[in-house]
Design a protein around this motif. Structure first.
Motif, PDB file in Angstrom:
ATOM      1  N   LYS A 164      29.256 -32.959  42.046  1.00 23.76           N
ATOM      2  CA  LYS A 164      28.728 -33.447  42.984  1.00 23.76           C
ATOM      3  C   LYS A 164      28.595 -32.723  44.238  1.00 23.76           C
ATOM      4  N   GLU A 165      29.537 -32.191  44.475  1.00 15.74           N
ATOM      5  CA  GLU A 165      29.593 -31.155  45.666  1.00 15.74           C
ATOM      6  C   GLU A 165      28.767 -30.249  45.753  1.00 15.74           C
ATOM      7  N   LEU A 166      28.684 -29.571  44.418  1.00 17.49           N
ATOM      8  CA  LEU A 166      27.832 -28.261  44.278  1.00 17.49           C
ATOM      9  C   LEU A 166      26.376 -28.634  44.216  1.00 17.49           C
ATOM     10  N   LYS A 167      26.247 -29.929  43.651  1.00 16.80           N
ATOM     11  CA  LYS A 167      24.844 -30.605  43.755  1.00 16.80           C
ATOM     12  C   LYS A 167      24.236 -30.600  45.028  1.00 16.80           C
ATOM     13  N   ILE A 168      25.068 -31.328  46.062  1.00 14.84           N
ATOM     14  CA  ILE A 168      24.521 -31.697  47.311  1.00 14.84           C
ATOM     15  C   ILE A 168      24.446 -30.488  48.002  1.00 14.84           C
ATOM     16  N   SER A 169      25.488 -29.305  47.977  1.00 11.98           N
ATOM     17  CA  SER A 169      25.389 -28.039  48.700  1.00 11.98           C
ATOM     18  C   SER A 169      24.313 -27.185  48.456  1.00 11.98           C
ATOM     19  N   THR A 170      23.962 -27.369  47.258  1.00 15.46           N
ATOM     20  CA  THR A 170      22.832 -26.579  46.707  1.00 15.46           C
ATOM     21  C   THR A 170      21.615 -27.035  47.232  1.00 15.46           C
ATOM     22  N   PHE A 171      21.420 -28.228  47.096  1.00 14.41           N
ATOM     23  CA  PHE A 171      20.127 -28.744  47.630  1.00 14.41           C
ATOM     24  C   PHE A 171      19.971 -29.163  49.091  1.00 14.41           C
ATOM     25  N   ASP A 172      21.051 -29.607  49.623  1.00 11.23           N
ATOM     26  CA  ASP A 172      21.053 -29.814  51.323  1.00 11.23           C
ATOM     27  C   ASP A 172      22.265 -29.348  51.927  1.00 11.23           C
ATOM     28  N   ALA A 173      22.231 -28.276  52.181  1.00 15.43           N
ATOM     29  CA  ALA A 173      23.537 -27.528  52.667  1.00 15.43           C
ATOM     30  C   ALA A 173      23.991 -28.417  54.268  1.00 15.43           C
ATOM     31  N   GLY A 174      22.945 -28.926  54.732  1.00 11.76           N
ATOM     32  CA  GLY A 174      23.269 -29.523  56.183  1.00 11.76           C
ATOM     33  C   GLY A 174      23.985 -31.004  55.787  1.00 11.76           C
ATOM     34  N   LEU A 175      23.539 -31.573  54.786  1.00  8.48           N
ATOM     35  CA  LEU A 175      24.066 -33.018  54.440  1.00  8.48           C
ATOM     36  C   LEU A 175      25.476 -32.738  53.936  1.00  8.48           C
ATOM     37  N   ALA A 176      25.787 -31.731  53.142  1.00  9.59           N
ATOM     38  CA  ALA A 176      27.036 -31.597  52.530  1.00  9.59           C
ATOM     39  C   ALA A 176      27.737 -31.309  53.604  1.00  9.59           C
ATOM     40  N   ALA A 177      27.321 -30.340  54.567  1.00  7.61           N
ATOM     41  CA  ALA A 177      28.433 -30.169  55.684  1.00  7.61           C
ATOM     42  C   ALA A 177      28.967 -31.341  56.417  1.00  7.61           C
ATOM     43  N   SER A 178      27.686 -32.155  56.563  1.00  9.47           N
ATOM     44  CA  SER A 178      27.942 -33.377  57.434  1.00  9.47           C
ATOM     45  C   SER A 178      28.935 -34.369  56.583  1.00  9.47           C
ATOM     46  N   LEU A 179      28.914 -34.235  55.108  1.00 11.39           N
ATOM     47  CA  LEU A 179      29.553 -35.158  54.608  1.00 11.39           C
ATOM     48  C   LEU A 179      31.098 -34.657  54.437  1.00 11.39           C
ATOM     49  N   GLY A 180      31.432 -33.331  55.055  1.00 11.82           N
ATOM     50  CA  GLY A 180      32.879 -32.997  55.162  1.00 11.82           C
ATOM     51  C   GLY A 180      33.023 -31.827  53.912  1.00 11.82           C
ATOM     52  N   PHE A 181      32.215 -31.644  53.004  1.00  7.92           N
ATOM     53  CA  PHE A 181      32.416 -30.841  52.379  1.00  7.92           C
ATOM     54  C   PHE A 181      32.230 -29.505  53.141  1.00  7.92           C
ATOM     55  N   SER A 182      33.023 -28.469  52.661  1.00  8.63           N
ATOM     56  CA  SER A 182      33.034 -27.138  53.306  1.00  8.63           C
ATOM     57  C   SER A 182      31.953 -26.184  52.538  1.00  8.63           C
ATOM     58  N   PRO A 183      30.667 -25.965  53.168  1.00  8.96           N
ATOM     59  CA  PRO A 183      29.842 -25.230  52.409  1.00  8.96           C
ATOM     60  C   PRO A 183      30.319 -23.821  52.414  1.00  8.96           C
ATOM     61  N   ALA A 184      31.000 -23.203  52.986  1.00  2.00           N
ATOM     62  CA  ALA A 184      31.751 -21.944  52.976  1.00  2.00           C
ATOM     63  C   ALA A 184      32.774 -21.955  51.837  1.00  2.00           C
ATOM     64  N   LEU A 185      33.520 -22.947  51.523  1.00  2.00           N
ATOM     65  CA  LEU A 185      34.369 -23.032  50.396  1.00  2.00           C
ATOM     66  C   LEU A 185      33.610 -23.118  49.054  1.00  2.00           C
ATOM     67  N   ILE A 186      32.543 -24.011  48.947  1.00  2.00           N
ATOM     68  CA  ILE A 186      31.759 -23.961  47.668  1.00  2.00           C
ATOM     69  C   ILE A 186      31.178 -22.751  47.562  1.00  2.00           C
ATOM     70  N   HIS A 187      30.597 -22.204  48.623  1.00  6.03           N
ATOM     71  CA  HIS A 187      29.725 -20.804  48.247  1.00  6.03           C
ATOM     72  C   HIS A 187      30.978 -19.971  47.642  1.00  6.03           C
ATOM     73  N   TYR A 188      32.024 -19.632  48.468  1.00  8.53           N
ATOM     74  CA  TYR A 188      32.888 -18.659  47.841  1.00  8.53           C
ATOM     75  C   TYR A 188      33.545 -19.079  46.384  1.00  8.53           C
ATOM     76  N   GLY A 189      33.705 -20.139  46.422  1.00 10.25           N
ATOM     77  CA  GLY A 189      34.079 -20.775  44.851  1.00 10.25           C
ATOM     78  C   GLY A 189      32.970 -20.239  43.907  1.00 10.25           C
ATOM     79  N   LEU A 190      31.866 -20.594  44.147  1.00  8.03           N
ATOM     80  CA  LEU A 190      30.747 -20.274  43.548  1.00  8.03           C
ATOM     81  C   LEU A 190      30.794 -18.842  43.063  1.00  8.03           C
ATOM     82  N   MET A 191      30.798 -17.892  44.284  1.00 12.67           N
ATOM     83  CA  MET A 191      30.734 -16.587  44.068  1.00 12.67           C
ATOM     84  C   MET A 191      32.045 -16.058  43.264  1.00 12.67           C
ATOM     85  N   THR A 192      33.288 -16.572  43.508  1.00  9.64           N
ATOM     86  CA  THR A 192      34.331 -16.173  42.759  1.00  9.64           C
ATOM     87  C   THR A 192      34.104 -16.373  41.223  1.00  9.64           C
TER      88      THR A 192
END
Lengths: 386, 344
Positions: A164-192
């Motif tokens: 769910k987090e990945l989906k939201i942050s991929t398509f709408d980073a702003g919404l993801a951030a406002s929902l309280g998911f850390s975009p940076a965390l997901i970004h670096y998670g994906l990168m790792t």
């Protein structure tokens, strides 16, 4: 088919699946080139790891390589953040530099050991079954099978946990951030995950194939569907299909397995690129042609509506007045007739009631600048499309 | 040099993609001719590089896939296909095949005189075309629509630039190899970009940077054994880029930081002055002394800013007391007005 062949195909399929998952997200996040950068820049990490452990198979190597991969991403982002160069330039600057460092380190210090650039870049799947893992003296299978299997399990676990987090942050980073998911965390998670997958896969299949396996299935799937779940599934299917067919292709040609898997991927993508429904090249060109004819039709109908005099409405007049070629005017006339928009009476064209209604509505939309509405209207009026 | 155009056109990674895409061309050319004549191989590389470029373009314009995906796709697919062909060639009963993989990583030492001449000729050709079409390139680069309205055939010019980039890359392959070619294309241009905003200067600088990193890189790699030329050249070029990033006078990080600090100091000083002004306003005598203690960090007060204000003769200090001078009062009043003016 002997057991080595089965094992090779199994490894190739696992690698394909493991790559397809992060690859899908990379393609969607427009970061596909990052995977290329990572696959090159992990070289110094591997070399350093090798110097420390003196063992090509130690897990430390994978760890260090993954760290180098993340360093690459961080470096690229920092260079980009300074605003001095664009993102793609930043990528293009970072990874050749890191790769060069790796090459030089190999050349200077590790010339006499089994660690050369070709092996890193190209890999050799055919030897994978010979490198076996022994637990308490019993043979439990090829080592790379276990490595890539473990990576795949972790990736799958993360995917299900954070879908769910990945989906939201991929398509709408702003919404993801406002929902309280850390975009940076997901970004670096994906990168790792991408780095680890790249590293885990590369000694089996080589860096270039990793990139191909990440991008090509995802890109092909993206052309077919826009649903994320379907896209993931399709990417996995494409990956596994080309892994297995690529193996047999290589078997037949007696050539590099990695190369032939990539070639199969290329063919697969080419087919999808040409024939994908609605997004493929042929579909797009067909649609463009249809649009062109329909626009001509509209122009023609408007012309009819504006001119009442008989000579303006003569069939032959079209050729000279609206500047169309003969074939084109014929197509347009046929289409209009098929849709009951016009009547041709003694070579004089006139609008039918339906044609008149259509044209008036179209004019309304054009005047009010709502041209997009014409598309919907076409569905109501047209029996046949252009 | 041509890299400047690539960097400005946001096609930086094109170089990477093309250099990989050239591999199957080399292999196919070898398969057809069966000889290792460098000219035919280069021709093959050129053709497949161009093919790759135009396929990339086709993917970007005709589908909704983004440019990065298209680049990565073409890069890896072509390269994989090239590898397939290379391994296929290796199995052929033809002893001639050794050395094809030199193209992968490049070996400047293997260059022979004819190669150098070829390079010189192509470089000259590039220069000539660049001079002839300078104006067109420039307009196309910065304002494509304007170029179109002026009646230039943008498509032809576009193809021309792209072909020359491909040509340059293919030639460079022999020297630095597939992986590092993109850095050769990018690094000098990215470095040059930091020093100037003018296209002509940028192209010139990029050429100089490129030449320097070539010369230095070769020198360093020759001075020690076991150092391959390509990677060293790339590292030297990267050093150029880092230095440019940090020390370029107008865009560099160092000077930007210095400017940033200077601005902040100015702002703090003005804040302190404004605060003093507000206090002094409430008193009949503007030079009525106050304790330094009431100034605090929130008003941007530091010992240094106060000292600066004293130096500028806006404030006088007497022990732990400060008072505004007439000059300082006027300055502060005007400061306030000016700020208001700019706000409006």
């Amino acid at each position: 088919m002997n057991s080595a062949q089965i094992e090779i195909q199994l490894i190739a399929s696992l690698v394909a699946v493991a790559c397809a998952i992060p690859g899908t997200f990379l393609v969607l996040r427009k970061m596909a080139m990052i995977s290329d950068a990572i696959s090159h820049s992990i070289l110094p990490g591997i070399v350093i790891g090798f110097f420390i452990t003196q063992d090509l198979n130690s897990p430390l190597l994978i760890l260090l390589a993954a760290i180098t991969g993340i360093i690459t991403v961080v470096l690229v982002e920092h260079i980009q953040k300074t605003g001095l160069v664009k993102e793609d330039t930043a990528i293009g600057l970072v990874f050749p530099a890191l790769f060069s460092i790796g090459v030089i380190m190999i050349a200077k210090n590790a010339n006499d050991v089994h660690l050369d650039v070709d092996a890193v870049l190209l890999g050799e799947l055919a030897f994978a079954p010979f490198d076996r893992l022994f637990i308490a003296g019993t043979d439990v299978g090829p080592k790379s099978l276990w490595i890539i299997g473990a990576i795949l399990l972790i990736t799958l676990g993360l995917l299900f946990a954070f879908f769910k987090e990945l989906k939201i942050s991929t398509f709408d980073a702003g919404l993801a951030a406002s929902l309280g998911f850390s975009p940076a965390l997901i970004h670096y998670g994906l990168m790792t995950v991408s780095s680890v997958t790249t590293v885990g896969a590369f000694d089996a299949v080589g860096a270039i194939l990793v990139v191909a396996l990440m991008i090509a299935p995802a890109a092909a799937a993206y052309l077919i569907t826009t649903d994320l779940k379907k896209m993931l599934l399709l990417a996995i299917i494409f990956g596994v299909f080309s892994a297995i067919s690529g193996y047999w292709f290589a078997h037949w040609l007696d050539a590099s397995i990695a190369g032939s898997i990539t070639t199969m991927l290329g063919l697969l993508f080419l087919i999808v690129y040409l024939f994908a429904p609605s997004k493929g090249l042929i579909a797009v060109m067909y649609r463009e042609k249809q649009q062109r004819i329909e626009v001509s039709l509209l122009t023609f109908l408007l012309h009819l509506k504006n001119h009442d005099d008989i000579e303006e409405r003569h069939v032959n007049h079209l050729n000279e007045h609206i500047n169309w070629q003969k074939v084109r005017s014929k197509t347009v006339l046929d289409l209009a007739q098929k849709n009951n928009m016009i009547e041709i009476d003694n070579k004089i064209v006139s609008l039918t009631e339906k044609g008149d209604e259509f044209t008036s509505k179209a004019i309304d939309y054009i005047i009010t600048n709502e041209d997009a509405q014409i598309e919907d209207m076409k569905d109501d009026f047209f029996l046949f499309r252009g | 040099m041509l890299g400047s155009f690539a960097v400005l056109r946001k096609q930086s990674l094109l170089g990477d993609a093309i250099s990989h895409a050239a591999l199957p061309g080399i292999a196919i050319a070898f398969l057809i001719t069966g000889a290792k004549d460098s000219n035919t191989l280069l021709l093959g590389a050129l053709v497949s590089g161009l093919l790759g470029t135009f396929w990339i373009r086709g993917i970007i314009t005709k589908t909704h896939l983004k440019s990065d995906t298209a680049l990565g796709l073409i890069l890896s697919l072509f390269f994989g296909f090239g590898m397939l062909l290379l391994t296929f060639i290796q199995k052929q009963p033809n002893a001639n095949q050794a050395g094809l993989d030199k193209y992968l990583f490049g070996q400047a030492a293997t260059l022979v005189e004819s190669d150098v001449w070829l390079m010189a000729i192509v470089t000259g050709l590039c220069l000539l075309v660049l001079f002839l079409f300078w104006k067109e390139f420039k307009i196309l680069l910065f304002d494509k629509d304007y170029a179109k309205t002026l009646g230039f055939n943008t498509k032809t010019i576009d193809i021309l630039i792209t072909s020359f980039i491909v040509l340059a890359i293919v030639l460079g392959l022999q020297t630095v190899g597939v992986v590092l070619m993109s850095a050769m294309l990018l690094a000098p241009a990215a470095a040059a970009r930091q020093w100037t905003n003018s296209l002509s200067k940028m192209v010139l600088l990029a050429a100089i940077f490129g030449a320097f990193s070539g010369v230095f890189g070769t020198a360093i790699s020759a001075s020690q054994n076991n150092l391959s030329t390509g990677p060293v050249i790339v590292i030297v070029a990267s050093v150029f880029v880092v230095v440019s990033f940090i020390f370029s006078p107008s865009r560099g990080l160092l000077f930007r930081q210095i400017r940033f600090i200077a601005n902040r100091r100015d702002l703090e000083q003005q804040k302190t002055l404004a605060f003093m002004y507000h206090i002094a306003e409430t008193h009949e005598d503007i030079s009525h002394p106050h304790t330094i203690k009431i100034l605090n960090n929130f008003q941007g007060f530091t010992r240094k800013t106060l000292q600066k204000l004293v130096d500028k003769d806006y404030v006088t200090i007497d022990g732990t007391m400060w008072s505004l001078t007439q000059k300082g009062f006027e300055k502060a009043a005007n400061l306030y007005n000016q700020q208001h003016k700019t706000d409006e």
